[in-house]
Design a protein around this motif. Structure first.
Motif, short mmCIF file in Angstrom:
data_model
loop_
_atom_site.label_atom_id
_atom_site.label_comp_id
_atom_site.label_asym_id
_atom_site.label_seq_id
_atom_site.Cartn_x
_atom_site.Cartn_y
_atom_site.Cartn_z
N LEU A 37 0.86 -1.18 0.00
CA LEU A 37 0.00 0.00 0.00
C LEU A 37 0.89 1.23 0.00
CD1 LEU A 37 -2.86 1.29 0.31
CD2 LEU A 37 -2.46 1.23 2.79
N THR A 38 0.71 2.11 -0.98
CA THR A 38 1.52 3.33 -1.05
C THR A 38 0.99 4.37 -0.07
OG1 THR A 38 0.26 4.40 -2.82
CG2 THR A 38 2.00 2.85 -3.48
N SER A 39 1.71 5.47 0.04
CA SER A 39 1.39 6.50 1.03
C SER A 39 0.45 7.58 0.50
CB SER A 39 2.69 7.16 1.51
OG SER A 39 3.45 7.61 0.39
N TRP A 40 0.25 7.62 -0.80
CA TRP A 40 -0.57 8.68 -1.40
C TRP A 40 -0.98 8.23 -2.79
CZ3 TRP A 40 -2.84 12.27 1.28
CH2 TRP A 40 -3.38 13.41 0.68
N TYR A 41 -1.62 9.13 -3.54
CA TYR A 41 -1.95 8.83 -4.92
C TYR A 41 -0.64 8.54 -5.69
CZ TYR A 41 -6.35 11.10 -3.62
OH TYR A 41 -7.52 11.46 -2.99
N ALA A 42 -0.73 7.69 -6.71
CA ALA A 42 0.45 7.28 -7.47
C ALA A 42 1.17 8.50 -8.04
CB ALA A 42 0.04 6.33 -8.59
N GLN A 43 2.49 8.53 -7.88
CA GLN A 43 3.29 9.68 -8.27
C GLN A 43 4.74 9.24 -8.47
OE1 GLN A 43 4.10 12.20 -4.56
NE2 GLN A 43 2.21 11.12 -4.02
N GLU A 45 7.25 9.80 -6.71
CA GLU A 45 7.89 9.36 -5.47
C GLU A 45 7.59 7.91 -5.13
OE1 GLU A 45 6.51 12.19 -6.00
OE2 GLU A 45 7.93 13.75 -5.41
N HIS A 46 6.78 7.25 -5.93
CA HIS A 46 6.54 5.81 -5.80
C HIS A 46 7.14 5.05 -6.99
CE1 HIS A 46 2.65 7.32 -3.68
NE2 HIS A 46 3.67 7.32 -2.84
N GLY A 47 7.88 5.77 -7.81
CA GLY A 47 8.32 5.23 -9.09
C GLY A 47 9.12 3.95 -9.04
N GLY A 48 9.97 3.79 -8.02
CA GLY A 48 10.80 2.59 -7.96
C GLY A 48 10.00 1.32 -7.82
N PHE A 49 8.90 1.39 -7.08
CA PHE A 49 8.06 0.22 -6.87
C PHE A 49 7.29 -0.13 -8.16
CE2 PHE A 49 8.65 2.47 -2.88
CZ PHE A 49 9.20 1.48 -2.10
N TYR A 50 6.78 0.89 -8.81
CA TYR A 50 6.09 0.66 -10.07
C TYR A 50 7.06 0.17 -11.15
CZ TYR A 50 1.66 2.70 -8.52
OH TYR A 50 0.46 2.94 -7.88
N GLU A 51 8.29 0.66 -11.11
CA GLU A 51 9.30 0.22 -12.08
C GLU A 51 9.63 -1.26 -11.88
OE1 GLU A 51 12.31 1.35 -15.15
OE2 GLU A 51 10.48 2.26 -14.38
N GLY A 244 16.79 6.04 -14.60
CA GLY A 244 17.38 5.93 -15.92
C GLY A 244 16.36 5.85 -17.04
N ASN A 245 15.29 5.11 -16.80
CA ASN A 245 14.24 4.93 -17.82
C ASN A 245 12.89 4.81 -17.13
OD1 ASN A 245 12.72 4.35 -20.10
ND2 ASN A 245 13.23 2.17 -20.06
N PRO A 246 12.25 5.93 -16.84
CA PRO A 246 11.01 5.89 -16.07
C PRO A 246 9.76 5.49 -16.83
CG PRO A 246 11.54 8.15 -16.63
CD PRO A 246 12.69 7.31 -17.11
N ALA A 247 9.86 5.35 -18.13
CA ALA A 247 8.66 5.12 -18.94
C ALA A 247 7.82 3.92 -18.51
CB ALA A 247 9.04 4.99 -20.42
N PRO A 248 8.43 2.74 -18.24
CA PRO A 248 7.60 1.59 -17.83
C PRO A 248 6.78 1.87 -16.57
CG PRO A 248 9.79 0.85 -18.46
CD PRO A 248 9.85 2.35 -18.37
N ALA A 249 7.41 2.45 -15.57
CA ALA A 249 6.70 2.76 -14.32
C ALA A 249 5.66 3.85 -14.53
CB ALA A 249 7.69 3.19 -13.25
N ASN A 250 6.01 4.86 -15.31
CA ASN A 250 5.09 5.98 -15.50
C ASN A 250 3.76 5.54 -16.11
OD1 ASN A 250 6.99 7.65 -14.43
ND2 ASN A 250 7.62 8.56 -16.37
N ALA A 251 3.82 4.53 -16.98
CA ALA A 251 2.58 4.02 -17.58
C ALA A 251 1.67 3.45 -16.49
CB ALA A 251 2.91 2.96 -18.62
N LEU A 252 2.25 2.74 -15.52
CA LEU A 252 1.45 2.18 -14.43
C LEU A 252 0.99 3.27 -13.47
CD1 LEU A 252 3.36 -1.12 -13.51
CD2 LEU A 252 1.44 -0.79 -15.07
N ILE A 253 1.84 4.25 -13.22
CA ILE A 253 1.47 5.36 -12.33
C ILE A 253 0.26 6.09 -12.89
CG2 ILE A 253 2.19 7.65 -11.53
CD1 ILE A 253 5.03 6.47 -11.22
N LYS A 254 0.27 6.37 -14.18
CA LYS A 254 -0.85 7.11 -14.79
C LYS A 254 -2.09 6.25 -14.93
CE LYS A 254 1.59 8.58 -18.32
NZ LYS A 254 1.91 9.28 -19.58
N ALA A 255 -1.90 4.94 -15.01
CA ALA A 255 -3.07 4.05 -15.03
C ALA A 255 -3.77 4.08 -13.68
CB ALA A 255 -2.64 2.63 -15.38
#
Length: 330
Positions: A37-43, A45-51, A244-255
């Motif tokens: 469970l994250t601490s706030w809405y996806a952003q 600052e949660h990128g490493g877990f989504y990556e 280095g390459n945030p694109a994979p995580a960012n797709a999940l964050i925005k989803a």
């Protein structure tokens, strides 16, 4: 009757299939499920877990990780202690308070070497010492976390503190107002509004807690020790890869959080790099924690009346999974 070559081949094939079926239960292992469970809405600052989830780092570690998004009405510690989730993204002061109350929460790693809480001011403010005569907007939670530290260090008083309702309208309307801020959030909104602002990170001035920590219960730690160790390592590798390459995580964050824009994510990543949040500007491994830092937080809380002196602060954390961890940013 003499067996033909075809019969021998069929027999060997059948034996191989049977052998594989018999061996499968002994060798194949289902991925260990963990609910974060994250601490706030996806952003950002949660990128490493989504990556780590998006790029398969968790899968390679033998984990099936479900990331659940937090928010203002989500009580993470309650859900953790109730067994609804296996881990939360937490906060040192929160865990020390829980330990004082006899609750079995324990921190196993720190995403950020600094708590990213800070102060946003108008551009005429050059240091936090300049705020002695200013109105400062403080949230309810801020009054029992960073505000006592700020008062003691900068000579502020409670008469200066007004309620922060997470609206920037008062800040935009009054050039004499300062307010609590997170580097990727309020400063970004000010930039989008065209309002020049400065941001001061409390950690750079001595505020001791870590940021975005991984917190589990002692029961989970005992029953899933190997899985927690694998989760910590994969998560910190996720942080390394995210920068280095945030694109994979960012797709999940925005989803998970459709309101999150590419511009705000990019702003957040830039701020994390600028502040050296993940590795203390190259001085340590991602994820690292030390007893000295935890004692500094304990001492602050005791001095501020936020923690009883007799509370066993050493129960709030373990360095078991990070003491030998070496995940460096390129």
């Amino acid at each position: 009757m003499t067996a033909t070559p075809q019969l021998l081949l069929r027999a060997l094939a059948a034996a191989a299939v049977c052998g594989a079926l018999l061996a499968a239960p002994a060798t194949a292992q289902a991925a260990e499920k963990l609910r974060l469970l994250t601490s706030w809405y996806a952003q950002a600052e949660h990128g490493g877990f989504y990556e780590a989830k998006a790029t398969g780092l968790y899968g390679k570690a033998g984990l099936d990780v479900e990331i659940r998004m937090g928010g203002p009405q989500v009580k993470g510690m309650q859900l953790l202690l109730a067994g609804e989730v296996d881990a939360i993204l937490g906060y040192d002061l929160q865990v020390l308070d829980a330990v004082e109350k006899g609750l079995p929460a324990v921190t196993v790693a720190a995403s950020f070497q600094y708590d990213l809480q800070g102060m946003m001011t108008h551009e005429d403010v050059r240091s936090l010492d300049d705020l002695k005569d200013r109105v400062i907007l403080v949230s309810t939670s801020g009054r029992t976390t960073w505000w006592p530290w700020f008062k003691a260090k900068y000579g502020a008083d409670d008469a200066q503190a007004k309620a922060y309702t997470f609206s920037l309208t008062p800040f935009f309307a009054d050039p004499k107002i300062a307010q609590q801020a997170y580097p990727s959030s309020e400063p970004f909104q000010a930039q989008e509004k065209g309002v020049p602002a400065n941001f001061f990170l409390f950690a750079k001035e001595g505020y001791p807690p870590y940021g975005t920590t991984i917190v589990v219960t002692r029961k989970t730690l005992e029953e899933k020790r190997a899985a927690i160790g694998a989760f910590v390592k994969a998560s910190m590798e996720g942080w390394r890869d995210y920068l280095g390459n945030p694109a994979p995580a960012n797709a999940l964050i925005k989803a998970d959080n459709p309101k999150m824009t590419d511009a705000q994510i990019a702003f957040g990543i830039a701020k994390m790099k600028e502040l050296g949040a993940l590795d203390a500007e190259g001085r340590t491994s991602v994820g690292q924690m030390t007893g000295e830092r935890w004692k500094a937080t304990r001492d602050y809380m005791v001095g501020a009346g936020l923690l009883k002196a007799e509370a066993d602060w050493t129960k709030a954390f373990t360095t078991e999974f990070v003491k030998d961890l070496s995940v460096r940013l390129d």
